[in-house]
Design a protein around this motif. Structure first.
Motif, PDB file in Angstrom:
ATOM      1  N   CYS A   7      -6.584   6.329   1.076  1.00 25.71           N
ATOM      2  CA  CYS A   7      -6.784   5.473  -0.103  1.00 25.71           C
ATOM      3  C   CYS A   7      -7.489   6.246  -1.218  1.00 25.71           C
ATOM      4  O   CYS A   7      -7.037   6.276  -2.355  1.00 25.71           O
ATOM      5  CB  CYS A   7      -7.577   4.233   0.300  1.00 25.71           C
ATOM      6  N   THR A  41      -6.039   6.806  -4.868  1.00 27.66           N
ATOM      7  CA  THR A  41      -6.585   5.873  -5.861  1.00 27.66           C
ATOM      8  C   THR A  41      -7.620   6.530  -6.769  1.00 27.66           C
ATOM      9  O   THR A  41      -7.717   6.225  -7.947  1.00 27.66           O
ATOM     10  CB  THR A  41      -7.212   4.659  -5.134  1.00 27.66           C
ATOM     11  N   PHE A  86      -8.515   1.189   9.010  1.00 26.82           N
ATOM     12  CA  PHE A  86      -8.284   1.468   7.588  1.00 26.82           C
ATOM     13  C   PHE A  86      -8.452   2.971   7.352  1.00 26.82           C
ATOM     14  O   PHE A  86      -9.421   3.576   7.809  1.00 26.82           O
ATOM     15  CB  PHE A  86      -9.302   0.676   6.752  1.00 26.82           C
ATOM     16  N   ALA A 119      -2.687   3.430   3.919  1.00 27.44           N
ATOM     17  CA  ALA A 119      -4.112   3.279   4.283  1.00 27.44           C
ATOM     18  C   ALA A 119      -4.321   1.959   5.018  1.00 27.44           C
ATOM     19  O   ALA A 119      -5.160   1.857   5.907  1.00 27.44           O
ATOM     20  CB  ALA A 119      -4.984   3.328   3.028  1.00 27.44           C
ATOM     21  N   ILE A 120      -3.534   0.957   4.613  1.00 28.14           N
ATOM     22  CA  ILE A 120      -3.579  -0.333   5.313  1.00 28.14           C
ATOM     23  C   ILE A 120      -2.332  -0.422   6.182  1.00 28.14           C
ATOM     24  O   ILE A 120      -1.208  -0.446   5.678  1.00 28.14           O
ATOM     25  CB  ILE A 120      -3.575  -1.518   4.323  1.00 28.14           C
ATOM     26  N   CYS A 149      -4.537   2.735  -8.167  1.00 25.49           N
ATOM     27  CA  CYS A 149      -3.844   1.744  -7.344  1.00 25.49           C
ATOM     28  C   CYS A 149      -4.533   0.379  -7.372  1.00 25.49           C
ATOM     29  O   CYS A 149      -4.429  -0.334  -8.347  1.00 25.49           O
ATOM     30  CB  CYS A 149      -3.710   2.285  -5.927  1.00 25.49           C
ATOM     31  N   SER A 150      -5.200   0.037  -6.286  1.00 22.83           N
ATOM     32  CA  SER A 150      -5.803  -1.295  -6.055  1.00 22.83           C
ATOM     33  C   SER A 150      -4.754  -2.402  -5.990  1.00 22.83           C
ATOM     34  O   SER A 150      -5.031  -3.547  -6.307  1.00 22.83           O
ATOM     35  CB  SER A 150      -6.891  -1.618  -7.091  1.00 22.83           C
ATOM     36  N   TYR A 151      -3.552  -2.050  -5.554  1.00 23.35           N
ATOM     37  CA  TYR A 151      -2.499  -3.053  -5.384  1.00 23.35           C
ATOM     38  C   TYR A 151      -2.865  -4.077  -4.300  1.00 23.35           C
ATOM     39  O   TYR A 151      -2.403  -5.222  -4.348  1.00 23.35           O
ATOM     40  CB  TYR A 151      -1.181  -2.384  -4.991  1.00 23.35           C
ATOM     41  N   CYS A 152      -3.699  -3.622  -3.344  1.00 28.15           N
ATOM     42  CA  CYS A 152      -4.050  -4.527  -2.235  1.00 28.15           C
ATOM     43  C   CYS A 152      -4.909  -5.686  -2.729  1.00 28.15           C
ATOM     44  O   CYS A 152      -4.930  -6.753  -2.111  1.00 28.15           O
ATOM     45  CB  CYS A 152      -4.773  -3.753  -1.135  1.00 28.15           C
ATOM     46  N   CYS A 199       0.843  -1.211   0.000  1.00 24.90           N
ATOM     47  CA  CYS A 199       0.000   0.000   0.000  1.00 24.90           C
ATOM     48  C   CYS A 199       0.878   1.261   0.000  1.00 24.90           C
ATOM     49  O   CYS A 199       1.619   1.505   0.946  1.00 24.90           O
ATOM     50  CB  CYS A 199      -0.921  -0.012   1.227  1.00 24.90           C
ATOM     51  N   PRO A 200       0.798   2.084  -1.040  1.00 22.27           N
ATOM     52  CA  PRO A 200       1.704   3.242  -1.124  1.00 22.27           C
ATOM     53  C   PRO A 200       1.346   4.380  -0.177  1.00 22.27           C
ATOM     54  O   PRO A 200       2.153   5.275   0.040  1.00 22.27           O
ATOM     55  CB  PRO A 200       1.554   3.692  -2.582  1.00 22.27           C
ATOM     56  N   THR A 201       0.124   4.342   0.372  1.00 23.87           N
ATOM     57  CA  THR A 201      -0.325   5.469   1.203  1.00 23.87           C
ATOM     58  C   THR A 201      -0.398   5.140   2.696  1.00 23.87           C
ATOM     59  O   THR A 201      -0.725   6.019   3.489  1.00 23.87           O
ATOM     60  CB  THR A 201      -1.745   5.916   0.780  1.00 23.87           C
TER      61      THR A 201
HETATM   62  S1  SF4 Z   1      -6.097   0.773  -3.198  1.00 26.16           S
HETATM   63 FE1  SF4 Z   1      -5.329  -0.542  -1.565  1.00 26.16          FE
HETATM   64  S2  SF4 Z   1      -3.109  -0.480  -1.758  1.00 26.16           S
HETATM   65 FE2  SF4 Z   1      -3.925   1.259  -2.911  1.00 26.16          FE
HETATM   66  S3  SF4 Z   1      -3.936   3.022  -1.513  1.00 26.16           S
HETATM   67 FE3  SF4 Z   1      -5.939   2.032  -1.379  1.00 26.16          FE
HETATM   68  S4  SF4 Z   1      -5.746   0.605   0.335  1.00 26.16           S
HETATM   69 FE4  SF4 Z   1      -3.658   1.142  -0.305  1.00 26.16          FE
END
Ligand code: SF4
Ligand code: SF4
Length: 323
Positions: free
Chosen positions: A200, A204, A195, A188-189, A252-255, A184-186
């Motif tokens: 996020c 995102t 959360f 947020a997690i 994003c949505s890398y999570c 997570c780049p921010t």
């Molecule tokens: S989409 Fe997921 S990985 Fe990306 S900023 Fe939000 S919580 Fe973090």
């Protein structure tokens, strides 16, 4: 009009849904205690609602995992459209049984006239959890026990009563690997912390309404193109144009991409964690990109710790955009 005394077979309804193309579905009665806060907005959308059909459709996982994020965004759009088409087909087939209802779209358009208040009425995540389709993991996504995090959810509000309803799963598919927090780049997690929706959304959804408001503001207030360019350079204007023209781009949505939950993913991950980390986690964690954060936020702190990211300070986004 549906006969109010008639009780429909849950098995028959589920078969119709699966035959129409859903990957999984669950049935929820509106009267259950867990929906006490959801009931009023659901009845606003469709006052005759007696039950909710929650359905899940799998994304093509490798699209979501690609560092080429346009490939992931196309997947969200196409599988999202298919999800909506399946929901509508289900409803048409239920109509033939005498059940009426409303498909609640999984994403935009929403009630933007209420912005920055709550712009959605039905939380598809809550419906999916109540329908036994999964539990929310550390990444706040519903993790399906088989398909994991790479799914799309939609809800159909119906006026029929079923002979049986589903319940939340006993166990969560989350395996507490912490990979979503790592990527997570921010920030947020962050394990052990609530959360951070704001962090996020601000990043995102940059090419969504918040960024668009900033774009309008920059257009109106910038004294010249040089000043405008310092707030929206060509790359950012191009991304906004793309989002407006071809459907919203998520930054994003890398999570979702890295999550190894679910029977289809977990065994491979447990067998070869190194390959999963080298092949999926690191390319996203180390992807050079801009990260959009509010000044002085925990997100700024987290983003600045990753030397591959360029931090851009912007206004924080409202969390009410997310279902
Ligand atoms: S989409 Fe997921 S990985 Fe990306 S900023 Fe939000 S919580 Fe973090
Ligand atoms: S990445 Fe790991 S910790 Fe995060 S939600 Fe998935 S299984 Fe849970």
């Amino acid at each position: 009009m549906t006969d109010p005394r008639k009780v429909y077979s849950a098995g028959t309804i589920k078969k119709i849904c699966l035959d129409a193309g859903a990957d999984d579905i669950g049935l929820v009665d509106l009267d259950r205690e867990a929906l006490r806060h959801e009931r009023e907005p659901i009845l606003f959308v469709y006052p005759r609602t007696r039950a909710i059909i929650s359905l899940a459709i799998a994304n093509n996982r490798e699209n979501i995992q690609s560092p080429a994020r346009y490939v992931a965004n196309a997947e969200y759009h196409h599988t999202g459209d298919r999800t909506s088409a399946v929901s509508r087909e289900i409803l048409r087939r239920l109509n033939r049984l005498g059940i009426r209802g409303v498909v609640v779209n999984r994403s935009w358009p929403m009630a933007m006239e209420r912005y920055p208040g709550k712009i959605f009425d039905v939380s598809h995540k809550i419906m999916a959890v109540e329908a036994g389709l999964g539990h929310m993991g550390l990444n706040r996504l519903v993790l399906h026990p088989k398909m994991g995090s790479c799914i799309q959810l939609e809800s159909i509000l119906v006026d029929g009563v079923m002979d049986e309803y589903d319940r939340p799963l006993e166990d969560s598919p989350c395996i507490h690997c912490n990979l979503c927090a790592v990527v997570c780049p921010t920030g947020a997690i962050t394990r052990g912390e609530p959360f951070d929706f704001m962090a996020c959304m601000t990043h995102t959804y940059r090419d969504n309404s918040a960024g668009f408001h900033d774009l309008v503001e920059a257009c109106v207030t910038a004294k010249n193109m040089e000043e405008f360019g310092s707030r929206f350079d060509e790359r950012e204007t191009g991304l906004m144009w793309q989002s407006l023209m071809f459907g919203m781009s998520y930054r994003c949505s890398y999570c979702m991409a890295v999550c190894p939950a679910g029977e289809e993913v977990r065994p491979g991950y447990l067998e070869n964690r190194k390959e999963h980390i080298e092949g999926i986690v690191k390319p996203l964690r180390d992807r050079p990109e801009r990260v959009y954060v509010a000044a002085g936020s925990r997100a700024e702190e987290k983003a600045r710790r990753n030397g591959k990211k360029e931090v851009r300070i912007v206004k924080a986004t409202s969390r009410t955009l997310s279902r």
